[in-house]
Design an enzyme around this catalytic site. Structure first.
Site, PDB file in Angstrom:
ATOM      1  N   HIS A 198      -0.793   5.245   2.324  1.00  0.00           N
ATOM      2  CA  HIS A 198      -2.116   5.252   2.974  1.00  0.00           C
ATOM      3  C   HIS A 198      -2.757   6.808   2.822  1.00  0.00           C
ATOM      4  O   HIS A 198      -2.060   7.736   2.911  1.00  0.00           O
ATOM      5  CB  HIS A 198      -1.965   5.098   4.445  1.00  0.00           C
ATOM      6  CG  HIS A 198      -1.263   3.914   4.829  1.00  0.00           C
ATOM      7  ND1 HIS A 198      -0.652   3.671   6.080  1.00  0.00           N
ATOM      8  CD2 HIS A 198      -1.206   2.687   4.197  1.00  0.00           C
ATOM      9  CE1 HIS A 198      -0.096   2.431   5.972  1.00  0.00           C
ATOM     10  NE2 HIS A 198      -0.585   1.736   5.145  1.00  0.00           N
ATOM     11  N   ASP A 291       2.369  -0.281  10.760  1.00  0.00           N
ATOM     12  CA  ASP A 291       2.261  -1.117   9.201  1.00  0.00           C
ATOM     13  C   ASP A 291       3.617  -0.842   8.513  1.00  0.00           C
ATOM     14  O   ASP A 291       4.235   0.184   8.399  1.00  0.00           O
ATOM     15  CB  ASP A 291       1.271  -0.495   8.508  1.00  0.00           C
ATOM     16  CG  ASP A 291       0.921  -1.178   7.172  1.00  0.00           C
ATOM     17  OD1 ASP A 291       0.925  -2.468   7.270  1.00  0.00           O
ATOM     18  OD2 ASP A 291       0.536  -0.450   6.000  1.00  0.00           O
TER      19      ASP A 291
END
Length: 360
Positions: A198, A291
């Site tokens: 990310h 996540d």
């Protein structure tokens, strides 16, 4: 004043300093307690003022953002948010070197001075500062990991699987950990490696170039249809979810964010579990949120090996913690032990392939 997030702004432009101060102090929970025009001054003020967060420019006279980060993280660790332009390759490399030296996260700094441009990033900057302020930082002495890794004995795992694929997921604090792991994997690796990191939009290409320059193993940005090959790392690009297709190729798909991110570790790991089953290894590293927890559980349920980074070695323990609580993890390991274990898995795989070659 009590309880406010204290921020030190570091930028060689006085105008940029004032713009950042104005943006941040619109939020009543943030107080700018100092400003520095170069890295040397930043190091001195960090020690004197002890802010909760430092916003760090990259290209500055006297001492750049990388060297300043290195000094601060070695002697008075403070969460650092790098503000960098994505159009300057030299600046991008300095940015990622600063992340390797212990900076927590990166965000694009607008190249112009128009109010509209800065106002567009205002809310995101405030939120990023709030997020970074919660990160636990540690003294970061470069070269420490290399010395530890002279011992190559791997950590034993409950599943002595023959593996084909390693999936790695990371978020906040991840770039330096991903770098440490990949730098310790040699070009004779017989597994494919897929990475979700990310990152603020626009930085992933620079991240891939930085990894590629530093690592022996081949690292490239994944494209739709890329074949997953042994001895190669594919990093998911911005703005698409990455999946593994049945033909063991990469698929890039659009669609809504999952867990408020795109690409999502869950999306990749779920597809890895379906295609590779017990020959998959899933590794979930530092990051905020959850996540990857569901996808890691899917890999485990299919008989694959699952590893989470330990709390002590994480900048943010959110993602690994969520996976542990879900019962998705075989082993919780430090970064050094993750590296040792992956090297052990790779060596075991190489030995199995050698035995097959001899018998055939």
């Amino acid at each position: 004043m009590f309880g406010k997030i204290k921020v030190l702004i570091v930028d060689d432009s006085g105008l940029t300093q004032e713009i950042l101060k104005k943006i941040l102090e619109k939020d009543l929970s943030i107080q700018v307690i100092g400003m520095a025009e170069n890295g040397e001054r930043a190091v001195a003020l960090a020690q004197k003022l002890k802010p909760d967060v430092i916003t760090m420019d990259v290209n500055m006279p006297v001492m750049d953002g990388f060297k300043a980060t290195e000094q601060i993280m070695a002697y008075c660790p403070i969460p650092i948010l790098i503000l960098s332009s994505i159009i300057d390759k030299e600046g991008l490399y300095t940015t990622f070197n600063a992340l390797a030296a212990g900076a927590v996260d990166v965000m694009e700094k607008p190249s112009g001075m128009e109010n509209k441009v800065w106002n567009e990033i205002g809310d995101a900057l405030v939120q990023k500062v709030k997020t970074v302020s919660k990160v636990k930082v540690i003294t970061h002495v470069r070269g420490k990991v290399t010395a530890i890794l002279k011992h190559t004995e791997s950590v034993s795992l409950p599943k002595p699987n023959k593996c084909e694929i390693i999936g790695i997921g990371a978020s906040t604090g991840g770039p330096s950990v991903v770098m440490q792991i990949l730098k310790n994997i040699t070009s004779n690796n017989t597994l494919g490696i897929l990475v979700i990191q990310h990152m603020a939009s626009g930085f992933i290409n620079g991240f891939v170039d930085w990894l590629s320059d530093a690592c022996e193993i081949k690292v490239k940005l994944a494209k739709d249809g890329d074949k997953i090959e042994k001895g190669q790392v594919l990093v998911a690009p911005d703005g698409f979810h990455a999946i593994v297709r049945n033909g063991k190729t990469i698929g890039l798909i659009s669609g809504e964010k999952v867990n408020d991110v795109k690409p999502s570790v869950d999306v990749l790991f779920n597809s890895v579990a379906e295609v590779y089953g017990k020959s998959a290894v899933g590794v979930l590293l530092t990051g905020m949120g959850a996540d990857g927890a569901e996808g890691l559980k899917h890999i485990k349920d299919k008989g694959g090996i699952t590893i989470a980074q330990s709390e002590k070695s994480c900048a943010v323990f959110g993602m690994p913690k969520a996976a542990i609580e879900k019962g998705a993890v075989d082993k919780v390991l430090s970064v050094e032990d993750i590296i040792r274990t992956l090297k052990g898995i790779i060596n075991n795989n190489n030995n199995n392939n050698d035995q097959q070659a001899i018998c055939s």
